[in-house]
Design a protein around this motif. Structure first.
Motif, short mmCIF file in Angstrom:
data_model
loop_
_atom_site.label_atom_id
_atom_site.label_comp_id
_atom_site.label_asym_id
_atom_site.label_seq_id
_atom_site.Cartn_x
_atom_site.Cartn_y
_atom_site.Cartn_z
N VAL A 57 0.82 -1.21 0.00
CA VAL A 57 0.00 0.00 0.00
C VAL A 57 0.85 1.26 0.00
O VAL A 57 0.41 2.33 -0.41
N GLY A 58 2.11 1.13 0.44
CA GLY A 58 2.99 2.29 0.47
C GLY A 58 3.69 2.58 -0.85
O GLY A 58 4.46 3.55 -0.93
N ILE A 61 3.59 6.24 -2.17
CA ILE A 61 3.74 7.31 -1.18
C ILE A 61 4.87 8.27 -1.53
O ILE A 61 4.78 9.48 -1.28
N TYR A 101 -3.10 11.80 3.23
CA TYR A 101 -3.15 10.40 2.80
C TYR A 101 -1.79 9.72 3.01
O TYR A 101 -1.71 8.60 3.50
N VAL A 105 -1.11 6.47 5.57
CA VAL A 105 -0.51 5.19 5.21
C VAL A 105 0.75 4.93 6.03
O VAL A 105 0.92 3.85 6.61
N THR A 109 1.02 1.95 8.95
CA THR A 109 1.96 0.86 8.72
C THR A 109 3.11 0.86 9.72
O THR A 109 3.73 -0.18 9.95
N GLN A 124 -9.42 4.27 8.50
CA GLN A 124 -9.47 4.56 7.07
C GLN A 124 -10.85 5.04 6.66
O GLN A 124 -10.98 5.95 5.82
#
Length: 215
Positions: A57-58, A61, A101, A105, A109, A124
């Motif tokens: 998901v990162g 970023i 956002y 994240v 994490t 979220q």
């Protein structure tokens, strides 16, 4: 987006050259704001549709924080400095979205915010709901702008809504659909970038459509 875009109504053409600003601030803040928005949207959309594994998901970023969030902030400050209040508001709002956002994240994490693992989904949902409401309000507030801008913000709101429901229901299919909507508004953003770049280099702007609401 330019000063001329914010003043367009049904009786005026969709394209007018922006008013000239003298000095080092001369130019259009959208030349930074729009392409940095597009690159972050592409990275996020590709992540949501599964170009990278779900656990990565990162992956976007670095782009979202260093390019998109920072680029939106620079564009907002530039617009404010030359008196483009509405433009500054839009870019400033999206600077807040992209930067928050990225922090969300990273925070989830790495356990920065003290959110228990079992509360990550609720966190979220809170984030997505808050931003969905703000972007929906922003969409309603852009009805006097050329139609392309209203469509852009409506697609952003739709994507947030889809990802919100996908997160709440743990639906990979809805998240993928949301990713394709993100890529759709990234494509529209690319069109808008070509518009502002054409104007900035002495050409005519691209058709943006008439506002949905007059003065």
């Amino acid at each position: 987006m330019t000063t001329s875009d914010t003043s367009t109504d049904r009786d005026r053409p969709a394209h007018r050259e922006p008013e000239e600003v003298a000095g080092p601030l001369a130019g259009d803040p959208a030349l930074i704001g729009v392409p940095t928005f597009v690159v972050g949207s592409i990275a996020l959309g590709m992540t949501l549709v599964g170009v990278v594994p779900a656990e990565a998901v990162g992956a976007p970023i670095a782009i979202i924080l260093a390019a998109t969030g920072l680029g939106q902030l620079v564009a907002a400050l530039w617009a404010a400095a030359i008196g483009q209040g509405a433009v500054a508001s839009i870019f400033g709002t999206f600077a807040g979205f992209w930067l928050s956002y990225g922090l969300l994240v990273l925070g989830l994490t790495h356990g920065w915010f003290g959110v228990p693992e079992g509360s990550a989904t609720a966190t979220q949902v809170l984030f997505l709901t808050s931003w969905f409401i703000v972007v929906a309000l922003l969409t309603a507030g852009t009805l006097r702008l050329p139609g392309a801008y209203t469509l852009l913000f409506a697609l952003i709101a739709a994507a947030l809504g889809l990802v919100l429901v996908a997160t709440a229901q743990d639906s990979a299919q809805l998240k993928t659909i949301g990713g394709f909507v993100v890529l759709t508004f990234a494509t529209l953003g690319a069109y808008l970038f070509l518009h502002v770049l054409s104007v900035a280099t002495g050409g005519r702007g691209l058709p943006l459509g008439r506002p949905l609401r007059g003065r």
